[in-house]
Design an enzyme around this catalytic site. Structure first.
Site, short mmCIF file in Angstrom:
data_model
loop_
_atom_site.label_atom_id
_atom_site.label_comp_id
_atom_site.label_asym_id
_atom_site.label_seq_id
_atom_site.Cartn_x
_atom_site.Cartn_y
_atom_site.Cartn_z
CB SER A 145 -3.88 -10.80 2.85
OG SER A 145 -2.71 -10.14 2.46
CE LYS A 157 -4.01 -1.85 -0.33
NZ LYS A 157 -4.99 -1.52 -1.35
C1 LIG Z 1 -2.71 -7.15 3.91
C2 LIG Z 1 -3.37 -6.84 2.62
N1 LIG Z 1 -3.37 -7.76 1.66
C3 LIG Z 1 -3.99 -7.56 0.48
C4 LIG Z 1 -4.63 -6.37 0.21
C5 LIG Z 1 -5.39 -6.24 -1.09
O1 LIG Z 1 -4.90 -5.31 -1.96
P1 LIG Z 1 -5.87 -4.59 -3.00
O2 LIG Z 1 -6.62 -3.57 -2.23
O3 LIG Z 1 -4.95 -4.01 -4.01
O4 LIG Z 1 -6.80 -5.62 -3.58
C6 LIG Z 1 -4.64 -5.39 1.18
C7 LIG Z 1 -5.34 -4.15 0.97
O5 LIG Z 1 -5.47 -3.33 1.85
C8 LIG Z 1 -4.00 -5.62 2.41
O6 LIG Z 1 -3.99 -4.70 3.40
#
Ligand SMILES: Cc1ncc(COP(=O)(O)O)c(C=O)c1O
Length: 320
Positions: free
Chosen positions: A273, A45
């Protein structure tokens, strides 16, 4: 390597792509991870925050020392905005649902942001709507000064992933890639990266991973789950479904277990994630088989989860 950077924002991006050696089986495709935990600011991010803020600057919509930048976020985007605002001299006010990690709130404050904690709703969608209300109220109070970055609808989000994250992946793999798999929050990363990869590598397969309980794109579910940052219950505006070859769902247990194995067997300390993305990538690697190559992105550092339950476990092994 650069010699002296003018500020830390020049260190954003350029994250490593790392081969997994122990998690894939001997007959599986090769699995690579692009590790955003090593990004300046600690997550993918940082890229998005820089893009959202610099596009608003380019349009003359904000100015340092005066503008108040706000966003509703489950964490990483807020830290990214706080991080960029610290360097550029903006006031950052971040709204965060109350059940998200205390580390994230501490990190936003460490970078000088003000944080508003908002109540959890009956499901993921209501939780996010409560959070958005806090941004709306701030905007109503300071209409001229507040600029809401709107990561869910601002096209500067997927744009940076198409222009930079995907370009880095193409360079780092020499374009030799059979599949790209990634978990979805706003869909900025998956949407942006897949747009360039599909154009550059004609036969590549793109897979979207989601938490099982919050599998909105795959199954219309909006349930609560424990995989922060993804499966937010808001349909992605950045996902071109015609580019997606398949959807995979991952349970909380599978995401946690894979994040733990990633740390304890590969030395890659990433968040929940990332456990979801890597679990899904390993499934695709099994389907594709030996000789093929799959890449996924680990979105943040696992140090962001020290106060939660992710790392509360005993590794199971005994001395022989
Ligand atoms: C830990 C984490 N993984 C994955 C994502 C997903 O990214 P995107 O918003 O580009 O789909 C985010 C988004 O905030 C995140 O904080």
């Amino acid at each position: 390597m650069n010699k002296i950077l003018n500020n830390i924002l020049e260190a954003v991006g350029g994250t490593p792509v790392i081969r997994l050696n122990r998690l894939p089986g001997p007959e599986d495709a090769e699995v690579l991870v692009k590790f955003e935990g090593l990004n300046a600011g600690g997550s993918v991010k940082s890229r998005t925050a820089l893009s959202l803020i610099e596009s608003a600057e380019a349009e003359g919509l904000i100015r340092p020392g005066y503008s108040i930048l706000t966003e509703c976020t489950t964490g990483n985007q807020g830290i990214g905005i706080a991080f960029v605002s610290a360097v550029k001299g903006y006031h950052a006010v971040i709204a965060v649902p109350e059940h998200y990690g205390v580390e994230r709130v501490k990190l936003m404050r460490a970078y000088g942001a003000r944080v508003i904690i908002t109540p959890v709703g009956k499901d993921q969608t209501e939780t996010i709507l409560n959070c958005r209300k806090a941004c709306e109220e701030l905007k109503a109070r300071y209409p001229d000064r507040v600029f809401w970055l709107q990561q869910y609808r601002n096209i500067a989000n997927p744009k940076i992933h198409r222009q930079r994250t995907a370009a880095e992946i193409l360079y780092q793999t020499d374009g030799k890639l059979d599949a790209f798999v990634h978990a979805i929050g706003t869909g900025g990363t998956l949407g942006g990266v897949s747009a360039l990869l599909k154009a550059a590598i004609p036969n590549i397969k793109i897979y979207c991973a989601e938490p099982y309980e919050g599998a909105l794109e795959a199954a219309g579910r909006r349930g609560l789950h424990r995989q922060q940052g993804i499966g937010d219950g808001i349909p992605s505006r950045f996902l071109d479904r015609s580019l997606i070859d398949g959807f995979l769902t991952v349970t909380d247990e599978e995401a946690y277990e894979t994040a733990r194995k990633l740390a304890s067997q590969e030395g890659i300390l990433a968040g929940v994630s990332s456990g979801c993305s890597v679990h899904a990538a390993l499934q695709v690697a099994r389907q594709l088989g030996k000789g093929k190559r799959v890449l996924t992105i680990c979105a943040d550092t696992g140090e962001r989860y020290l106060e939660g339950d992710l790392w509360q476990y005993e590794p199971e092994w005994d001395l022989p």
